[in-house]
Every structure is written in structure tokens, then in C-alpha cells.
Design a protein around this motif. Structure first.
Motif, mmCIF file in Angstrom:
data_model
loop_
_atom_site.group_PDB
_atom_site.id
_atom_site.type_symbol
_atom_site.label_atom_id
_atom_site.label_comp_id
_atom_site.label_asym_id
_atom_site.label_seq_id
_atom_site.Cartn_x
_atom_site.Cartn_y
_atom_site.Cartn_z
ATOM 1 N N LEU A 73 30.259 49.728 97.396
ATOM 2 C CA LEU A 73 29.026 50.050 96.650
ATOM 3 C C LEU A 73 28.704 48.983 95.618
ATOM 4 C CD1 LEU A 73 29.384 53.880 95.968
ATOM 5 C CD2 LEU A 73 27.664 52.756 97.373
ATOM 6 N N ARG A 74 29.754 48.472 94.957
ATOM 7 C CA ARG A 74 29.534 47.458 93.913
ATOM 8 C C ARG A 74 28.975 46.168 94.508
ATOM 9 N NH1 ARG A 74 30.466 51.311 91.607
ATOM 10 N NH2 ARG A 74 28.221 51.209 91.730
ATOM 11 N N ALA A 75 29.141 45.990 95.812
ATOM 12 C CA ALA A 75 28.701 44.736 96.431
ATOM 13 C C ALA A 75 27.220 44.771 96.801
ATOM 14 C CB ALA A 75 29.541 44.455 97.675
ATOM 15 N N ILE A 76 26.561 45.915 96.593
ATOM 16 C CA ILE A 76 25.139 45.994 96.950
ATOM 17 C C ILE A 76 24.315 45.394 95.806
ATOM 18 C CG2 ILE A 76 23.244 47.545 97.533
ATOM 19 C CD1 ILE A 76 25.349 49.535 98.523
ATOM 20 N N PRO A 77 23.490 44.372 96.108
ATOM 21 C CA PRO A 77 22.719 43.736 95.047
ATOM 22 C C PRO A 77 21.725 44.712 94.409
ATOM 23 C CG PRO A 77 22.683 42.436 97.067
ATOM 24 C CD PRO A 77 23.278 43.743 97.413
ATOM 25 N N GLU A 78 21.516 44.548 93.116
ATOM 26 C CA GLU A 78 20.617 45.419 92.350
ATOM 27 C C GLU A 78 19.211 45.417 92.942
ATOM 28 O OE1 GLU A 78 19.416 48.117 89.576
ATOM 29 O OE2 GLU A 78 21.424 47.562 90.230
ATOM 30 N N ALA A 79 18.821 44.279 93.536
ATOM 31 C CA ALA A 79 17.464 44.146 94.078
ATOM 32 C C ALA A 79 17.134 45.239 95.099
ATOM 33 C CB ALA A 79 17.307 42.777 94.724
ATOM 34 N N TYR A 80 18.136 45.667 95.853
ATOM 35 C CA TYR A 80 17.918 46.716 96.850
ATOM 36 C C TYR A 80 17.457 48.000 96.183
ATOM 37 C CZ TYR A 80 20.173 44.128 100.630
ATOM 38 O OH TYR A 80 20.486 43.223 101.589
ATOM 39 N N PHE A 95 20.671 56.647 99.749
ATOM 40 C CA PHE A 95 22.005 56.738 100.344
ATOM 41 C C PHE A 95 21.951 56.442 101.839
ATOM 42 C CE2 PHE A 95 25.301 59.276 102.496
ATOM 43 C CZ PHE A 95 26.401 58.609 101.996
ATOM 44 N N ARG A 96 21.007 57.063 102.513
ATOM 45 C CA ARG A 96 20.957 56.961 103.969
ATOM 46 C C ARG A 96 20.591 55.555 104.441
ATOM 47 N NH1 ARG A 96 20.936 55.692 108.047
ATOM 48 N NH2 ARG A 96 20.266 56.525 110.062
ATOM 49 N N PHE A 97 19.648 54.903 103.742
ATOM 50 C CA PHE A 97 19.131 53.643 104.271
ATOM 51 C C PHE A 97 19.644 52.403 103.551
ATOM 52 C CE2 PHE A 97 15.981 56.835 105.592
ATOM 53 C CZ PHE A 97 16.090 56.655 106.959
ATOM 54 N N ILE A 98 20.232 52.556 102.368
ATOM 55 C CA ILE A 98 20.788 51.381 101.685
ATOM 56 C C ILE A 98 22.304 51.459 101.595
ATOM 57 C CG2 ILE A 98 20.836 50.046 99.558
ATOM 58 C CD1 ILE A 98 17.985 50.958 99.046
ATOM 59 N N GLN A 99 22.791 52.536 100.973
ATOM 60 C CA GLN A 99 24.224 52.563 100.680
ATOM 61 C C GLN A 99 25.067 52.733 101.938
ATOM 62 O OE1 GLN A 99 23.893 55.588 97.648
ATOM 63 N NE2 GLN A 99 24.227 54.069 96.059
ATOM 64 N N LEU A 100 24.710 53.714 102.768
ATOM 65 C CA LEU A 100 25.545 53.985 103.936
ATOM 66 C C LEU A 100 25.652 52.783 104.879
ATOM 67 C CD1 LEU A 100 27.304 56.290 104.851
ATOM 68 C CD2 LEU A 100 25.439 57.139 106.255
ATOM 69 N N PRO A 101 24.530 52.130 105.223
ATOM 70 C CA PRO A 101 24.666 50.946 106.101
ATOM 71 C C PRO A 101 25.529 49.850 105.473
ATOM 72 C CG PRO A 101 22.368 51.622 105.949
ATOM 73 C CD PRO A 101 23.116 52.431 104.943
ATOM 74 N N LYS A 102 25.410 49.683 104.150
ATOM 75 C CA LYS A 102 26.187 48.635 103.496
ATOM 76 C C LYS A 102 27.673 48.989 103.425
ATOM 77 C CE LYS A 102 23.635 45.189 102.392
ATOM 78 N NZ LYS A 102 24.021 43.866 102.883
ATOM 79 N N ALA A 110 23.048 40.376 109.925
ATOM 80 C CA ALA A 110 22.341 39.153 109.588
ATOM 81 C C ALA A 110 22.201 38.960 108.091
ATOM 82 C CB ALA A 110 20.975 39.171 110.253
ATOM 83 N N GLU A 111 22.178 40.040 107.341
ATOM 84 C CA GLU A 111 21.811 39.899 105.932
ATOM 85 C C GLU A 111 23.017 40.000 105.006
ATOM 86 O OE1 GLU A 111 19.230 43.149 105.171
ATOM 87 O OE2 GLU A 111 20.485 44.500 106.316
ATOM 88 N N HIS A 112 22.815 39.461 103.819
ATOM 89 C CA HIS A 112 23.817 39.661 102.780
ATOM 90 C C HIS A 112 23.171 40.420 101.635
ATOM 91 C CE1 HIS A 112 26.846 37.268 104.550
ATOM 92 N NE2 HIS A 112 26.053 36.247 104.657
ATOM 93 N N GLY A 152 33.722 43.933 94.184
ATOM 94 C CA GLY A 152 33.338 44.341 95.513
ATOM 95 C C GLY A 152 33.564 43.363 96.640
ATOM 96 N N PHE A 153 33.772 43.938 97.807
ATOM 97 C CA PHE A 153 33.801 43.089 98.992
ATOM 98 C C PHE A 153 32.799 43.654 99.979
ATOM 99 C CE2 PHE A 153 37.412 45.841 98.792
ATOM 100 C CZ PHE A 153 37.611 46.369 100.049
ATOM 101 N N ALA A 154 33.115 43.750 101.218
ATOM 102 C CA ALA A 154 32.169 44.330 102.171
ATOM 103 C C ALA A 154 30.866 43.556 102.192
ATOM 104 C CB ALA A 154 31.868 45.777 101.810
ATOM 105 N N MET A 155 30.913 42.268 101.833
ATOM 106 C CA MET A 155 29.673 41.517 101.774
ATOM 107 C C MET A 155 29.143 41.236 103.176
ATOM 108 S SD MET A 155 29.212 40.986 98.518
ATOM 109 C CE MET A 155 28.313 39.503 98.143
ATOM 110 N N GLY A 156 29.975 40.672 103.994
ATOM 111 C CA GLY A 156 29.478 40.293 105.309
ATOM 112 C C GLY A 156 29.911 41.295 106.360
#
Lengths: 291, 265
Positions: free
Chosen positions: A174-181, A196-203, A289-291, B259-263
Motif C-alpha cells: 500500500l505504501r508503494a502506491i503513489p499519492e497521485a493515484y 480499493f477495488r480499482f487502485i489498491q487491490l490491483p497494486k 506496464a505501469e509503475h 514499500g515494495f511491490a513496485m513492479g
């Protein structure tokens, strides 16, 4: 794009050597046992697939396997959602976050046999907190006598011990998800559930795959905790696969059938992990494809 | 928000209570533990801890465990780093198969595999050494380390590698001077997981040692059966097993947060 370069093998080589050293010889030895009848140190008879046939027909093994599958399914069905919820509830930073993380991770650091021993006392109706509390609530709880209670105790113990693993992995994810999202989601007026469904869960897919596989493998091979807590009883209620296997291998010293059993056991885990791995790897190809 | 914190606190209580009970037991006499339920020690005693900290057979176990766990953690991370880099940056012949094969090594049920392990390490004269346990534990820690590190490395943009090579860095120099500092967070998390899984593992550690390198987890089981359940000492030993790991997690907590799980994983 990744570049295709077989020199990468040089970088992987140390790992391959280290792991192969400890992996291949024991595996081959077990394969060797599984096709032989070992009568003494120098007396071995080749028996082909005899042991495999014997093991496959063993009704007690089928029972243990059934219990094992039920147990692992329950472990995964509870620990993974609970771990995600905990990760979502954890404060993102500050001293509260540090404190909660350290408290949360503590059960992970206790060796399995100590876990079993602690719960043995903790669950007792006369001198244990949990047992006494449950009895105080009017429940007839007795893990040494009632098979359902014993089974549930092993399950709760496993949840207590290992849910933090999922929570830590999911928290890191969760901490790795950029704030921009999140900002984009706010602008779109997305609900909490949609975020949760479309941002957090996929990440979280990647870390959850690690967590799921680790928990599946380890719960499927659970040995020490039920062994210490209940010794497999009452009756056979908490005799899971690896304990049944140990009874065979050590108790009766039937090395051949036990080795055949081990290999079948290994193949079941391998197959299940392969299915999980393939399903989750391909679950959301757009994510790659995305980071 | 309120409801979530409430749930978290409730879970933390559930998580802490058994540990509290262990601490509680470790400060009681055996008579009190088996006598009656008491929420805190009525006759506070530190004898259980004194037993462990003064008897070389006990505290030696902690030292043995720490030695092989540290060797294991250092070796696992060291060999996993280049491999994880290879998996995250290159495609090569059989890469996906190799990756899955590494994972399969976590999947062998221990009971029958213990005997060949014992034979293997005896045959190369490593039985009852710290290095034997460390090597055996690499079997399940290295794949995990590769996996976690690869996730972190894939989060580092490839342009960094390319720029460094253009600037004339050789691979080893680039890797050590530039790349490793970039993924220090990942190394912290990986080290924690290696430490944890090696620290709690019992069956292999017990099989591969007898006297010289006997780990604390094995010493606990022996004493329990011989002394007819010395609950107080056992609980005290359990409390002491949490301490090193709690220190490790305290130090890596900020890395976990990064965090990790980046790629891809």
C-alpha cells in the motif's frame, strides 16, 4: 522492455548452486527410497510403483488430506482478507505506525514449538486466559476433549501467528502506491470501495501473490503447532498430512511408503502453487506496464 | 476512520494477549502457573530468567541460533541480489522456469527429507556446524529473498542503469555504488523475512545439530521433555526468543513503510 541476454545466467548462478546443493541430493534420495523396499543398510529391493499404489489406497491418508485441504482453505479465506483489512487500518506514519507494526509483527517471531506450548496453557479452561474466558462466557470449550474445539484452536492459533505476515506485506504494498493515484480518484469522486477495488487491490496483486503462496505452502505443511498443542488428537481431529507422514516415516519406519507419500504430497503442493501462480500472474496484465 | 482504528486496536489486543500470557507465565513459579488462574504474577519471581541467563546450555542456544541466522541472512541476501537483478532486468533462456523451480524448494514436506539432509551434511563433515544449518535454511530463504528483491528492483527505473553504463561504470561498480543504495529499503525488508523464517525453523535446525551448534528452539524441546514441563523456564525462553526479532523489525520498520511491490512480482 527487458533485454534478452543469456549472460544474466552468470548473475543467477550463485543462487542456483546454493539452492541446488541442498535441494537435489535430498530430493533424489527420497525418489530413490520411494521405489525400493529397504530391508537393511545393504539390502534393497526395487519395487517400482508398489509404494505409490499402496499409499494412494490408504483411507487414513485420504482423511488426513481432506482435513488438510479444509484447514488450508480456512486459513487462506480468513488470513488474507483480515491481513488486507489490517494493512488498510494501520496508520501510514508516525509513532503510532511504528508501535502498531512492532506489536503486529511480534507473533511472527515466536518459534513454532513455543507457539504451541503457549497456546496449550492459554487455552486451558482452569489456568489459561482464553479457555477461562470462553468458559466464563458459558461456552463449553475444551480443546483436549472436543475435536471441533481442538480444530478451531489450531486454526485460531495459525491466524494469530501468521496473519501479521499478510498484513506486513500488504502494508508495504500500500505504501508503494503513489499519492497521485489517490488524488486522481478524489477528483473523480470515487468512493472508498472503488478506490480499493480499482487502485489498491490491483497494486497489491504482487505482494498478495507472495503472501498467498507462502501461507498456502506453510499451512499445508503445518506440523509443529498441532503436534505440540494436541498431538494430533483428540482422535485424529487435528492430525494433518505432515503429522500423518511423520508417524509413518519415524513411528513405523516405513521409509519406502513414507517417501512415496512425501513425493505425492510435494506434487500436490507444487500443482496447487502452479495454479495460484499462473492465475494471479495473468489476472491483470494491464498492471505490468505501469509503475 | 474511527471504526477502522477500533478494529485495529481490537486485533492488536488479540495479538498481544497470548504474548502477555507468556510474559505473565515467565514471571511466575511453576506451582503458581499450574495452580490457579491469575491475571498477573502473585509472587513475582525472576528465577526463570536467571536459570536461562546463567546456564551456558541455555544461553549458548541463543548464541548458536543467532550465529546461523546471521550467516544465513547475510549469505541469502548476498547471493539473491545479483540473481534478483538478473530477473528484473533481463530475459534469458529458461528464466520463468528457473524462477518457479526456486520457489518449489519451499514446498518439500520435511519429515522424510530430514534423513537425506542429515546424510548429505554428514558426508561433507558439516554436521553440527552453524554453517550447515545456515546452508540448509538457504533452501527456503534464498527463493523468497530473490522474489522480494526483484519486486523492489523492478521499481527502480531502467534509465539509471543505462546512464551509469554510459558514464563508464563497470557492472560491479555500478551495482555496489549506485544500485544497492537505491534499494536499501528492499534489502531491509528481505533481511527481516530471512531472519524471521530462519529464526523460527525447528525441524532442519534440530536434525543438523547435536551439541556444538544446537539452536535455542531445540534446547527448549529437550528441556521440556526431560524436566517434565518446566513451564516457567519455557515461557521465559519464549519471551527471550522475541527480543532479537523485535529489535530487527524496529530497525526495518521505516523500510517496510517505503514499500515494495513496485513492479511485477
Amino acid at each position: 522492455m527487458k533485454t534478452y541476454n543469456n549472460k544474466a545466467w552468470l548473475l543467477v548462478l550463485p543462487v542456483v548452486l546454493c539452492v541446488a546443493f541442498s535441494a537435489i541430493v535430498p530430493l533424489m534420495t527420497v525418489v530413490n527410497y520411494s521405489v525400493q523396499d529397504i530391508l537393511g543398510p545393504d539390502q534393497k529391493v526395487f519395487v517400482g510403483t508398489e509404494w505409490f499404489k499402496l499409499v494412494m489406497r490408504d483411507p487414513e491418508l485420504h482423511e488426513a488430506l481432506g482435513r488438510q485441504i479444509l484447514f488450508s482453505a480456512a486459513v487462506l479465506a480468513i488470513e488474507i482478507p483480515l491481513g488486507i483489512l489490517l494493512a488498510l487500518a494501520l496508520p501510514a506514519q508516525g509513532w503510532r505506525s511504528s508501535l502498531a507494526l512492532v506489536l503486529l509483527a511480534m507473533p511472527l517471531l515466536i518459534p513454532q514449538n513455543v507457539v504451541g506450548t503457549i497456546w496449550q496453557i492459554y487455552g486451558r479452561g482452569d489456568i489459561g486466559l482464553a479457555g477461562a474466558a470462553l468458559n466464563g462466557l458459558g461456552l463449553d470449550y475444551n480443546y483436549t476433549g472436543d475435536s471441533m474445539d481442538a480444530w478451531l484452536t489450531v486454526l485460531v492459533m495459525d491466524i494469530w501467528h501468521w496473519t501479521p505476515l499478510i498484513a506486513l506485506l500488504a502494508f508495504a504494498g500500500l505504501r508503494a502506491i503513489p499519492e497521485a493515484y489517490y488524488q486522481a480518484a478524489r477528483i473523480d469522486g470515487a468512493s472508498r470501495l472503488a478506490v480499493f477495488r480499482f487502485i489498491q487491490l490491483p497494486k497489491l496483486r504482487g505482494v498478495l501473490l507472495i503472501g498467498l503462496l507462502l501461507r498456502f505452502m506453510d499451512s499445508f505443511m503445518i506440523y509443529t503447532e498441532p503436534f505440540v498443542l494436541t498431538g494430533g488428537g483428540p482422535g485424529n481431529a487435528t492430525t494433518f498430512l505432515s503429522q500423518y507422514l511423520t508417524q509413518k516415516a519415524v513411528g513405523q519406519f516405513d521409509l519406502g511408503p513414507a517417501a512415496a507419500f512425501s513425493l505425492i504430497y510435494f506434487l500436490i503442493i507444487l500443482l496447487a502453487c502452479f495454479v495460484f501462480y499462473s492465475l494471479l500472474q495473468n489476472a491483470g496484465p494491464t498492471e505490468k506496464a505501469e509503475h | 476512520m474511527k471504526k477502522r482504528s477500533f478494529g485495529l486496536i481490537l486485533y492488536l489486543i488479540f495479538a498481544i494477549l497470548p504474548i502477555y500470557w507468556m510474559v505473565n507465565m515467565s514471571l511466575k513459579t511453576n506451582e503458581e502457573i499450574t495452580g490457579a488462574l491469575s491475571l498477573w504474577p502473585q509472587h513475582l519471581t525472576f528465577d526463570n530468567f536467571r536459570t536461562i541467563l546463567t546456564d551456558p546450555a541455555w544461553y549458548g542456544g541463543y548464541i548458536n541460533s543467532l550465529i546461523y541466522v546471521l550467516i544465513n541472512t547475510v549469505l541469502s541476501v548476498a547471493v539473491a541480489l545479483p540473481a534478483a537483478y538478473a530477473f528484473s532486468r533481463y530475459e534469458f533462456l529458461g528464466d520463468k522456469h528457473l524462477f518457479f523451480w526456486l520457489l518449489t524448494n519451499r514446498m518439500s514436506p520435511p519429515a522424510v527429507f530430514l534423513l537425506p539432509f542429515f546424510q548429505l551434511y554428514s558426508s561433507i563433515n558439516l554436521f553440527d556446524t552453524h554453517i550447515a544449518v545456515a546452508l540448509a535454511h538457504m533452501l527456503f530463504n534464498v527463493p523468497l529473498a530473490v522474489w522480494i528483491l526483484e519486486g523492489f528492483m523492478s521499481g527502480v527505473p531502467r534509465e539509471i542503469d543505462e546512464t551509469a553504463y554510459i558514464d563508464g561504470y563497470s557492472f560491479p561498480r555500478f551495482f555496489i555504488r549506485i544500485f544497492i543504495p537505491l534499494i536499501s529499503a528492499g534489502i531491509g525488508v528481505t533481511a527481516f523475512f530471512c531472519f524471521m523464517f530462519s529464526w523460527v525453523e525447528l525441524l532442519l535446525a534440530r536434525t543438523l545439530t547435536s551439541v556444538e551448534a544446537k539452536p535455542i528452539v531445540a534446547i527448549m524441546t529437550r528441556t521440556v521433555s526431560a524436566a517434565g514441563m518446566d513451564w516457567g523456564v519455557l515461557a521465559a525462553a519464549g519471551v527471550l526468543t522475541i527480543v532479537p526479532g523485535a529489535l530487527v523489525i524496529y530497525f526495518v520498520r521505516n523500510y517496510i513503510a517505503k514499500g515494495f511491490a513496485m513492479g511485477r512480482v
